[in-house]
Design a protein around this motif. Sequence first.
Motif, PDB file in Angstrom:
ATOM      1  N   LEU A  51      -7.845 -11.817   2.816  1.00  0.00           N
ATOM      2  CA  LEU A  51      -6.419 -11.590   2.624  1.00  0.00           C
ATOM      3  C   LEU A  51      -6.162 -10.225   2.016  1.00  0.00           C
ATOM      4  O   LEU A  51      -5.222  -9.512   2.421  1.00  0.00           O
ATOM      5  N   LEU A  52      -6.994  -9.817   1.064  1.00  0.00           N
ATOM      6  CA  LEU A  52      -6.845  -8.502   0.441  1.00  0.00           C
ATOM      7  C   LEU A  52      -7.009  -7.393   1.472  1.00  0.00           C
ATOM      8  O   LEU A  52      -6.230  -6.427   1.486  1.00  0.00           O
ATOM      9  N   ILE A  53      -8.002  -7.524   2.344  1.00  0.00           N
ATOM     10  CA  ILE A  53      -8.208  -6.510   3.385  1.00  0.00           C
ATOM     11  C   ILE A  53      -6.998  -6.451   4.312  1.00  0.00           C
ATOM     12  O   ILE A  53      -6.535  -5.369   4.696  1.00  0.00           O
ATOM     13  N   ASP A  54      -6.465  -7.609   4.671  1.00  0.00           N
ATOM     14  CA  ASP A  54      -5.280  -7.645   5.535  1.00  0.00           C
ATOM     15  C   ASP A  54      -4.090  -6.963   4.878  1.00  0.00           C
ATOM     16  O   ASP A  54      -3.333  -6.228   5.534  1.00  0.00           O
ATOM     17  N   ILE A  55      -3.912  -7.192   3.578  1.00  0.00           N
ATOM     18  CA  ILE A  55      -2.792  -6.576   2.862  1.00  0.00           C
ATOM     19  C   ILE A  55      -2.957  -5.064   2.811  1.00  0.00           C
ATOM     20  O   ILE A  55      -2.004  -4.315   3.052  1.00  0.00           O
ATOM     21  N   VAL A  56      -4.167  -4.604   2.512  1.00  0.00           N
ATOM     22  CA  VAL A  56      -4.419  -3.158   2.454  1.00  0.00           C
ATOM     23  C   VAL A  56      -4.154  -2.517   3.812  1.00  0.00           C
ATOM     24  O   VAL A  56      -3.523  -1.454   3.907  1.00  0.00           O
ATOM     25  N   GLU A  57      -4.620  -3.153   4.871  1.00  0.00           N
ATOM     26  CA  GLU A  57      -4.401  -2.605   6.217  1.00  0.00           C
ATOM     27  C   GLU A  57      -2.909  -2.551   6.545  1.00  0.00           C
ATOM     28  O   GLU A  57      -2.417  -1.564   7.101  1.00  0.00           O
ATOM     29  N   THR A  58      -2.188  -3.604   6.174  1.00  0.00           N
ATOM     30  CA  THR A  58      -0.754  -3.639   6.442  1.00  0.00           C
ATOM     31  C   THR A  58      -0.015  -2.544   5.693  1.00  0.00           C
ATOM     32  O   THR A  58       0.849  -1.846   6.247  1.00  0.00           O
ATOM     33  N   VAL A  59      -0.366  -2.342   4.423  1.00  0.00           N
ATOM     34  CA  VAL A  59       0.288  -1.315   3.617  1.00  0.00           C
ATOM     35  C   VAL A  59      -0.023   0.077   4.152  1.00  0.00           C
ATOM     36  O   VAL A  59       0.864   0.935   4.278  1.00  0.00           O
ATOM     37  N   LEU A  60      -1.269   0.328   4.501  1.00  0.00           N
ATOM     38  CA  LEU A  60      -1.658   1.653   4.987  1.00  0.00           C
ATOM     39  C   LEU A  60      -0.958   2.021   6.282  1.00  0.00           C
ATOM     40  O   LEU A  60      -0.604   3.176   6.512  1.00  0.00           O
ATOM     41  N   PHE A  61      -0.763   1.023   7.119  1.00  0.00           N
ATOM     42  CA  PHE A  61      -0.146   1.316   8.418  1.00  0.00           C
ATOM     43  C   PHE A  61       1.319   0.883   8.475  1.00  0.00           C
ATOM     44  O   PHE A  61       1.904   0.810   9.549  1.00  0.00           O
ATOM     45  N   ARG A  62       1.891   0.608   7.306  1.00  0.00           N
ATOM     46  CA  ARG A  62       3.321   0.348   7.187  1.00  0.00           C
ATOM     47  C   ARG A  62       3.802  -0.708   8.180  1.00  0.00           C
ATOM     48  O   ARG A  62       4.760  -0.518   8.918  1.00  0.00           O
ATOM     49  N   PHE A  63       3.067  -1.808   8.175  1.00  0.00           N
ATOM     50  CA  PHE A  63       3.440  -2.964   8.979  1.00  0.00           C
ATOM     51  C   PHE A  63       3.375  -2.708  10.478  1.00  0.00           C
ATOM     52  O   PHE A  63       3.943  -3.454  11.266  1.00  0.00           O
ATOM     53  N   ARG A  64       2.679  -1.651  10.877  1.00  0.00           N
ATOM     54  CA  ARG A  64       2.523  -1.393  12.296  1.00  0.00           C
ATOM     55  C   ARG A  64       1.104  -1.747  12.705  1.00  0.00           C
ATOM     56  O   ARG A  64       0.151  -1.127  12.238  1.00  0.00           O
ATOM     57  N   PRO A  65       0.917  -2.743  13.569  1.00  0.00           N
ATOM     58  CA  PRO A  65      -0.432  -3.109  13.999  1.00  0.00           C
ATOM     59  C   PRO A  65      -1.043  -2.022  14.846  1.00  0.00           C
ATOM     60  O   PRO A  65      -0.349  -1.157  15.392  1.00  0.00           O
ATOM     61  N   GLY A  66      -2.358  -2.059  14.944  1.00  0.00           N
ATOM     62  CA  GLY A  66      -3.069  -1.096  15.762  1.00  0.00           C
ATOM     63  C   GLY A  66      -2.846  -1.366  17.222  1.00  0.00           C
ATOM     64  O   GLY A  66      -2.080  -2.254  17.615  1.00  0.00           O
ATOM     65  N   PRO A  67      -3.490  -0.610  18.101  1.00  0.00           N
ATOM     66  CA  PRO A  67      -3.330  -0.788  19.538  1.00  0.00           C
ATOM     67  C   PRO A  67      -3.661  -2.210  19.960  1.00  0.00           C
ATOM     68  O   PRO A  67      -4.667  -2.777  19.546  1.00  0.00           O
ATOM     69  N   SER A  68      -2.766  -2.794  20.779  1.00  0.00           N
ATOM     70  CA  SER A  68      -2.951  -4.148  21.315  1.00  0.00           C
ATOM     71  C   SER A  68      -3.055  -5.192  20.205  1.00  0.00           C
ATOM     72  O   SER A  68      -3.601  -6.266  20.423  1.00  0.00           O
TER      73      SER A  68
END
Length: 272
Positions: free
Chosen positions: A182-199
């Motif tokens: 969950l922590l990794i998911d939160i960090v990824e979400t914050v870094l990319f400002r709620f924009r998922p990666g390709p696909s």
Amino acid sequence: MSWQAIARNDLRGASRERGSWALFVGFLLGFGGLAALLVQLGDPEFEVYLDILAPGVGLLVPLAGIVLGYETVVGERESGTVVLSLSMPHSRASMVLGKLVGRTTLLVSVVAGAAFVTGVGMAVAFPAFELPRYVGFMLLSSLYGTVFLWLSTALSMALSTGRRVIVAAFGAYIGLTLFWNLLIDIVETVLFRFRPGPSGEPEAWATFATFVGPRTSFNYLLGSDLDAGAIPPVAVDASAEFVSSAVAILALTAWAILPVVAGYREFRNDDL
């Protein structure tokens, strides 16, 4: 006094404590109780036993490691015996190594003892009992518990009071076993400002960070090498080269060794 003597003394003292025997009884009830339950339900299957046991081991074995490790150094520091111990002809490094060896031996002995008693009964009651897989399961479980034992010992070296060590050790247990992904998911979400990666695919670094979490690595080894429990979704969905047993073992090793190195540096420089 050499680290071997320290290890023997620590193992002898810890093995006499009620807490160590309580851990043995707890593992015996867990391993043996599940086996007995399956026998009572009729037609016990070894595959089912491992699949049910895997999630419980993923939570309880590291907790045992925390319990055995958190007081190793700070307990002696608060009682004042650490000064007496270091007045003898051995170094702080010898003391730490002896403590690690003694407590690791105790943890492995507790798991192995409970596993042996249970295994004898399963060999009789389970028609398809597989000794190599059973031994491998218990060895991996011991390795996984050792990671948290060494981590809590590192905190015991780095922090000056037992209360701080308890809070930090159990906080690390909760964070690494329950909330790491969950922590990794939160960090990824914050870094990319709620924009998922390709696909909608997660970033490679996030997949790697999730995979090398101690519980994910442990579950991957169980699932891929022993066919026990479920392989973590991050490993099922990912095609990255780092998703492998070798990387999982290296990750668990790093989780054990690196905190000890950092904790020892603090302990070595402390004015006791």
